[in-house]
Scaffold this motif. Sequence first.
Motif, PDB file in Angstrom:
ATOM      1  N   LEU A 103       0.836  -1.206   0.000  1.00 38.95           N
ATOM      2  CA  LEU A 103       0.000   0.000   0.000  1.00 38.95           C
ATOM      3  C   LEU A 103       0.870   1.255   0.000  1.00 38.95           C
ATOM      4  O   LEU A 103       0.563   2.233  -0.691  1.00 38.95           O
ATOM      5  N   THR A 112     -11.520  -1.636  -0.314  1.00 37.95           N
ATOM      6  CA  THR A 112     -10.289  -0.870  -0.496  1.00 37.95           C
ATOM      7  C   THR A 112     -10.661   0.460  -1.151  1.00 37.95           C
ATOM      8  O   THR A 112     -11.095   0.498  -2.292  1.00 37.95           O
ATOM      9  N   CYS A 137     -11.609   0.103  -5.098  1.00 41.05           N
ATOM     10  CA  CYS A 137     -10.841  -0.620  -6.123  1.00 41.05           C
ATOM     11  C   CYS A 137     -11.669  -1.629  -6.901  1.00 41.05           C
ATOM     12  O   CYS A 137     -11.209  -2.174  -7.890  1.00 41.05           O
ATOM     13  N   VAL A 161      -2.067  -4.675  -3.545  1.00 42.27           N
ATOM     14  CA  VAL A 161      -3.227  -3.897  -3.099  1.00 42.27           C
ATOM     15  C   VAL A 161      -4.464  -4.780  -3.228  1.00 42.27           C
ATOM     16  O   VAL A 161      -4.719  -5.329  -4.300  1.00 42.27           O
ATOM     17  N   CYS A 202      -4.815   1.000  -7.604  1.00 48.52           N
ATOM     18  CA  CYS A 202      -5.490  -0.280  -7.381  1.00 48.52           C
ATOM     19  C   CYS A 202      -4.831  -1.436  -8.125  1.00 48.52           C
ATOM     20  O   CYS A 202      -4.887  -2.577  -7.669  1.00 48.52           O
ATOM     21  N   ALA A 204      -7.609   0.110   3.431  1.00 45.47           N
ATOM     22  CA  ALA A 204      -7.903  -1.272   3.065  1.00 45.47           C
ATOM     23  C   ALA A 204      -8.096  -2.113   4.323  1.00 45.47           C
ATOM     24  O   ALA A 204      -7.645  -1.750   5.406  1.00 45.47           O
ATOM     25  N   VAL A 230      -4.933   5.440   0.831  1.00 46.07           N
ATOM     26  CA  VAL A 230      -5.574   4.146   0.610  1.00 46.07           C
ATOM     27  C   VAL A 230      -6.001   3.599   1.971  1.00 46.07           C
ATOM     28  O   VAL A 230      -5.211   3.576   2.908  1.00 46.07           O
TER      29      VAL A 230
END
Length: 166
Positions: free
Chosen positions: A58, A106, A82, A100, A95, A133, A131
């Motif tokens: 990430l 995400t 994503c 990732v 993405c 996630a 980001v």
Amino acid sequence: MKKSYWSNMRHSAKKTSRGRKDASGQTTVETVLVIIVLFIMLFGIVEWSRAWWTKNSLNNAVRIGARMAAVKPALVAASQPCSPVPSNAIIAKVCSSSGVPKEATTLVIISWFDENASGGLNEGDMVTVRVEAVFSGAVPGLSAISFGFVPDNLALVSQASMRYEL
């Protein structure tokens, strides 16, 4: 009649061997308990290693996204997951980076901060790519077995900022 030293030793050895037969179940239980603890530690190490690798992935992805955003003309603030494939080129690049998670959970966010309060994005303003996630463990229920030391789901956040250039 007095027994010799060696006959006493033989007699005590019999007691010891009889004691070992009685303790064999205890040894088995102790071995099973130690093996369970070792497997929990092993799976925990593997899961934390995977989470660390995902976090580093990430970090690399947001650096790539921040580099792209810093030189993109007419940059627009955006926020997209994503999955499905995002329409924004910068978010799609983040993405598609290795590691990732390609999931709807995400989220990639592009934002900018107007340093001069001029009302628009100018050279020198700060552009940020973030980001968010969720890392899901490969071993379900490991959190319950490890008393919460190894979480099943872990929220990972990474962001990078760069100065906007034209």
